[in-house]
Design a protein around this motif. Sequence first.
Motif, mmCIF file in Angstrom:
data_model
loop_
_atom_site.group_PDB
_atom_site.id
_atom_site.type_symbol
_atom_site.label_atom_id
_atom_site.label_comp_id
_atom_site.label_asym_id
_atom_site.label_seq_id
_atom_site.Cartn_x
_atom_site.Cartn_y
_atom_site.Cartn_z
ATOM 1 N N THR A 19 0.827 -1.168 0.190
ATOM 2 C CA THR A 19 -0.112 -0.078 0.046
ATOM 3 C C THR A 19 0.902 1.197 -0.033
ATOM 4 N N VAL A 20 0.229 2.267 -0.005
ATOM 5 C CA VAL A 20 1.150 3.503 -0.051
ATOM 6 C C VAL A 20 1.929 3.541 1.089
ATOM 7 N N ARG A 21 1.098 3.272 2.325
ATOM 8 C CA ARG A 21 1.634 2.966 3.518
ATOM 9 C C ARG A 21 3.074 2.358 3.655
ATOM 10 N N THR A 22 2.839 0.941 2.906
ATOM 11 C CA THR A 22 4.138 0.345 2.883
ATOM 12 C C THR A 22 5.248 1.125 2.297
ATOM 13 N N LEU A 23 4.753 1.919 1.151
ATOM 14 C CA LEU A 23 6.043 2.530 0.299
ATOM 15 C C LEU A 23 6.752 3.691 1.035
ATOM 16 N N ARG A 24 5.642 4.266 1.596
ATOM 17 C CA ARG A 24 6.185 5.423 2.810
ATOM 18 C C ARG A 24 7.193 4.888 3.818
ATOM 19 N N LYS A 25 6.815 3.863 4.445
ATOM 20 C CA LYS A 25 7.712 3.298 5.402
ATOM 21 C C LYS A 25 9.238 2.790 4.700
ATOM 22 N N MET A 26 8.996 2.054 3.412
ATOM 23 C CA MET A 26 10.305 1.888 2.953
ATOM 24 C C MET A 26 11.189 2.899 2.510
ATOM 25 N N ARG A 28 10.810 5.791 4.167
ATOM 26 C CA ARG A 28 11.615 6.344 5.629
ATOM 27 C C ARG A 28 12.709 5.371 5.797
ATOM 28 N N ASP A 29 12.826 4.198 5.741
ATOM 29 C CA ASP A 29 13.738 3.201 6.219
ATOM 30 C C ASP A 29 14.899 3.066 5.315
ATOM 31 N N GLY A 30 14.978 3.779 4.343
ATOM 32 C CA GLY A 30 15.929 3.736 3.044
ATOM 33 C C GLY A 30 15.960 2.584 2.429
ATOM 34 N N GLU A 31 14.714 1.943 2.161
ATOM 35 C CA GLU A 31 14.729 0.514 1.513
ATOM 36 C C GLU A 31 14.155 0.864 0.286
ATOM 37 N N VAL A 32 14.791 0.513 -0.928
ATOM 38 C CA VAL A 32 14.497 0.949 -2.184
ATOM 39 C C VAL A 32 13.502 -0.026 -2.713
ATOM 40 N N PHE A 33 12.220 0.513 -3.364
ATOM 41 C CA PHE A 33 11.225 -0.566 -3.877
ATOM 42 C C PHE A 33 11.351 -0.297 -5.210
ATOM 43 N N SER A 34 10.763 -1.459 -5.987
ATOM 44 C CA SER A 34 10.934 -1.674 -7.282
ATOM 45 C C SER A 34 9.573 -1.700 -7.966
ATOM 46 N N SER A 35 9.511 -1.097 -9.046
ATOM 47 C CA SER A 35 8.206 -1.268 -10.010
ATOM 48 C C SER A 35 8.313 -1.378 -11.340
ATOM 49 N N LYS A 209 14.519 15.377 -1.397
ATOM 50 C CA LYS A 209 14.859 16.214 -0.323
ATOM 51 C C LYS A 209 13.632 17.026 0.026
ATOM 52 N N LYS A 210 12.913 17.898 -0.767
ATOM 53 C CA LYS A 210 12.122 18.794 -0.622
ATOM 54 C C LYS A 210 10.602 18.336 -0.471
ATOM 55 N N THR A 211 10.174 16.924 -0.925
ATOM 56 C CA THR A 211 9.033 16.601 -0.754
ATOM 57 C C THR A 211 8.936 15.358 0.372
ATOM 58 N N LYS A 212 7.765 14.978 0.604
ATOM 59 C CA LYS A 212 7.706 13.934 1.534
ATOM 60 C C LYS A 212 7.410 12.694 1.016
ATOM 61 N N ALA A 213 6.430 12.470 -0.148
ATOM 62 C CA ALA A 213 5.754 11.538 -0.750
ATOM 63 C C ALA A 213 7.168 10.608 -1.428
ATOM 64 N N PRO A 214 6.887 9.346 -1.318
ATOM 65 C CA PRO A 214 7.895 8.496 -2.027
ATOM 66 C C PRO A 214 8.039 8.850 -3.384
ATOM 67 N N VAL A 215 9.267 9.002 -4.051
ATOM 68 C CA VAL A 215 9.518 9.424 -5.431
ATOM 69 C C VAL A 215 10.177 8.196 -6.031
ATOM 70 N N ILE A 216 9.526 7.831 -7.208
ATOM 71 C CA ILE A 216 9.555 6.750 -8.106
ATOM 72 C C ILE A 216 10.519 7.360 -9.299
ATOM 73 N N PRO A 222 20.203 7.105 -8.903
ATOM 74 C CA PRO A 222 19.775 6.063 -7.863
ATOM 75 C C PRO A 222 19.500 6.790 -6.647
ATOM 76 N N GLY A 223 19.002 8.093 -6.697
ATOM 77 C CA GLY A 223 18.498 8.627 -5.270
ATOM 78 C C GLY A 223 17.260 8.661 -5.012
ATOM 79 N N CYS A 224 16.398 7.886 -6.043
ATOM 80 C CA CYS A 224 14.913 8.227 -5.615
ATOM 81 C C CYS A 224 14.568 6.770 -4.613
ATOM 82 N N HIS A 225 13.256 6.918 -4.058
ATOM 83 C CA HIS A 225 12.679 5.865 -3.081
ATOM 84 C C HIS A 225 12.557 4.467 -3.915
ATOM 85 N N GLY A 226 12.415 4.742 -5.210
ATOM 86 C CA GLY A 226 12.001 3.374 -5.898
ATOM 87 C C GLY A 226 12.359 3.723 -7.376
ATOM 88 N N GLN A 227 12.515 2.515 -8.128
ATOM 89 C CA GLN A 227 12.762 2.697 -9.488
ATOM 90 C C GLN A 227 11.940 1.909 -10.390
#
Length: 288
Positions: A19-26, A28-35, A209-216, A222-227
């Motif tokens: 869920t969106v909550r899962t991605l937010r947590k990932m 926050r924890d510096g765990e990169v998600f895949s898409s 840096k400037k937003t709180k939403a997970p960024v794909i 490589p700096g995005c939260h997901g790829q």
Amino acid sequence: MTSPPTTQAMEQAERKPITVRTLRKMARDGEVFSSLTCYDATTARWLERAGVHVLLVGDTAAEVVLGYESTIHMPLDVAVALTAGVKRGAPNTMVMADMPFMSYQADDGDAVRNAGRFLTEGLADVVKIEADASLAPLVGKMARAGIPVCGHVGSKPQQVGLTGGYSSAGKTAAAAARIVEDACALEEAGCVLLLVEAIPPEVAELIVKKTKAPVIGIGAGPGCHGQILVLQDLLGLTDWQPGFAPPVVHLGEAIRDACRDWVKQVSRREATPHRYVMAPGEAEKLGE
Ligand code: KIV
């Protein structure tokens, strides 16, 4: 009688829904998600088994499924139907639906209704729109209607008529600043996710840096939260891939070779090893 579930299917069923909550947590924890992009139930099933977190039913379906030259030809009804197929194949994966060209730009009322269709008929978890700050009010309306939105900034393929072709974005400080402002405005309006396409890594990092939403990111470093990548590029099914999407396997060639073998088997009458057997005594009566 239904056949027993395979180990693969059982593992898939045990996965906790993303869920969106899962991605937010990932994030926050510096765990990169895949898409990855996905356009059908069978592939979705395998991608969920692979552990992919988000499946995007992209308007790239216009190119890789329907064979058009650009994404602007994606029909809305087809996009909704494909999205539902992907969610049925991968019920525990976040499914994001790309809103096609002209399904959200002309009229806010139609845009909200079309986005709603992706959630109700298309079973999508999130809709994605290619946007700049001028669409922030529309994002606000969608959010107030309860529709989770991903704002796609940077290179925007639906603008191909204006730009004359797909290209990167944000190469000058002024252009980069506009993209960062767009991302911030869209997030402030209610976007739960952001997607950045074909921009220099430092621009993507500033958005992170400037937003709180997970960024794909796609082609954004490589700096995005997901790829994310287009699946057909990753699997070597397209004849050309952008520099940021080198194939990890050459499945196109493997399919060609396997089917070439099948063509040979067919021509040698070797292609149907399984034979149905007539009921006892019936073969003798045949032709009587
Ligand atoms: O439609 C699509 O596949 C996309 C990706 C390129 C991110 O928007």
